[in-house]
Scaffold this active site. Sequence first.
Site, PDB file in Angstrom:
ATOM      1  N   LYS A 184       0.852  -1.195   0.000  1.00  0.00           N
ATOM      2  CA  LYS A 184       0.000   0.000   0.000  1.00  0.00           C
ATOM      3  C   LYS A 184       0.888   1.246   0.000  1.00  0.00           C
ATOM      4  CE  LYS A 184      -4.003   1.911   2.521  1.00  0.00           C
ATOM      5  NZ  LYS A 184      -4.929   1.701   3.655  1.00  0.00           N
ATOM      6  N   SER A 211      -9.859   1.534   2.515  1.00  0.00           N
ATOM      7  CA  SER A 211      -9.013   2.348   1.679  1.00  0.00           C
ATOM      8  C   SER A 211      -7.908   1.571   0.955  1.00  0.00           C
ATOM      9  CB  SER A 211      -8.370   3.455   2.518  1.00  0.00           C
ATOM     10  OG  SER A 211      -7.469   2.913   3.474  1.00  0.00           O
ATOM     11  N   SER A 262     -10.043  -0.714   6.665  1.00  0.00           N
ATOM     12  CA  SER A 262      -9.440  -0.563   5.336  1.00  0.00           C
ATOM     13  C   SER A 262      -8.752  -1.793   4.767  1.00  0.00           C
ATOM     14  CB  SER A 262      -8.454   0.595   5.345  1.00  0.00           C
ATOM     15  OG  SER A 262      -9.179   1.784   5.192  1.00  0.00           O
TER      16      SER A 262
HETATM   17  N1  GLN Z   1     -13.333   4.136   6.133  1.00  0.00           N
HETATM   18  C1  GLN Z   1     -12.685   4.517   7.328  1.00  0.00           C
HETATM   19  C2  GLN Z   1     -12.275   5.958   7.266  1.00  0.00           C
HETATM   20  O1  GLN Z   1     -12.398   6.533   6.235  1.00  0.00           O
HETATM   21  C3  GLN Z   1     -11.523   3.609   7.602  1.00  0.00           C
HETATM   22  C4  GLN Z   1     -10.335   3.926   6.797  1.00  0.00           C
HETATM   23  C5  GLN Z   1      -9.150   3.115   7.168  1.00  0.00           C
HETATM   24  O2  GLN Z   1      -9.276   2.050   7.780  1.00  0.00           O
HETATM   25  N2  GLN Z   1      -7.993   3.623   6.838  1.00  0.00           N
HETATM   26  O3  GLN Z   1     -11.808   6.499   8.225  1.00  0.00           O
END
Ligand code: GLN
Length: 436
Positions: free
Chosen positions: A58, A133, A157
């Site tokens: 990532k 994400s 994510s």
């Molecule tokens: N969807 C969540 C957010 O936008 C989690 C994102 C993540 O785990 N990085 O905060």
Amino acid sequence: MKTLQKLKKYLVEIKKNDKSGKKINAFLQLNPDAVEQAKKIDSKKKKGKLAGKIIAVKSNINVKGLNASCASKTLENYKSPYDATIIKKIKEEDGLIIGMTNMDEFACGWSGETSAFGPTKNPQALDLVAGGSSSGSAASVSAEFCDMALGSDTGGSIRVPASHCGVVGIKPTYSSVSRYGLIDMCMSFDQIGSFAKNVFDAGLLLSVIQGKDNNDSISQESKKLNLKEIEKTPKNITVGLLDFPISDKKIQELIEKRVDEAVRKYNWKIKKIKIPYIDLAIATYFPIVYVEFFSATRRFDGRKYGKRIEDVAGPEVLRRILGGSEISRAEHHGRYYHLALKAKKLIEEEFAKAFKGIDCIISPVVPRLPHKIGIKISSEEMFQYDALTCPMNIVGNCAISIPAGKVENIPVGMQIVCDKFEDGKMLRIARSFEKL
Ligand code: GLN
């Protein structure tokens, strides 16, 4: 198969379908030295645990010489000067990094659509989002571009895109994997974890990256994962089936069917459980994320790392910066942030109570199917994506997403949650479901 041979096979597939063909858009950068590195690994006499494994990373994790852009214009030209601890460990075990993956900008998002470099398509349903994400990491495994991938999970994510793309994704116990070299989003919840096509491989990657690191002061040693043990179906398991309103009934039915099959086959017990205050998880999660994210982004002022974040970031990132700066004003402290910390404590207590009578909690990963790329959905609908995953970041327990089947021909993941530092048990339960 030799590392080089495997790498070449994946590179052909990437060339065919990442930027052309299906246009998955999973990668933001390929490793220009991968072929040379593969040859080196193949020529070694004594090879490490990950020899022959091709791994995508990532874009919020530092890999020396590659671009950790966080899918943002802010860090578009930032070249990592060092390896994150987990990358060092992977290289020591002869894992090969194939490239850096697409993601929601600075890991803020649910669908992969907030990336400054375009959304990632879901390889299993091309007009749908891959989930976020860590969209590119899940998609690269699902699209046959690599064996394994690394992601970060702050509120879901890793698990959300794993669920939508039909692969395995692990969010390990909070603090069990070093975050040194991760560009943080919210330090209280961030956790690095693994993706793979099956439970064994996801566990193998986790076994390499876990462990205490003096560069991450909160990191802790955990029980070493014994991969041979993964094959052993655990006995006397009591499954806690989470009682939670799921808007898509077909998703709930699919999960219950799978749990039923396992319980019958392995003679496990099943208990419906309600966790008080779990419905407060989203309202608890966001004030903490906003404040910590605001603080984390103060270093992107254009002087040391690329551009000033406020000048170039997308609306979701800007919203959080604005929200975080408001909430952290002295006069608002007690009203939002401290209240959220109190709610966090309450939720933690309820989870600890629940785990006294069960071995794991099972639910869908996401209570809805992924939406079509580009359509506008409301914030409330977006928040739904991690209603079932962010509680596990609030409490710090380990959680895994494994493929449970399909609804309307779209992959649906099952979430298995175990108590803190019970990652090994979680993998054995997950493997038992995989064997069904
Ligand atoms: N969807 C969540 C957010 O936008 C989690 C994102 C993540 O785990 N990085 O905060």
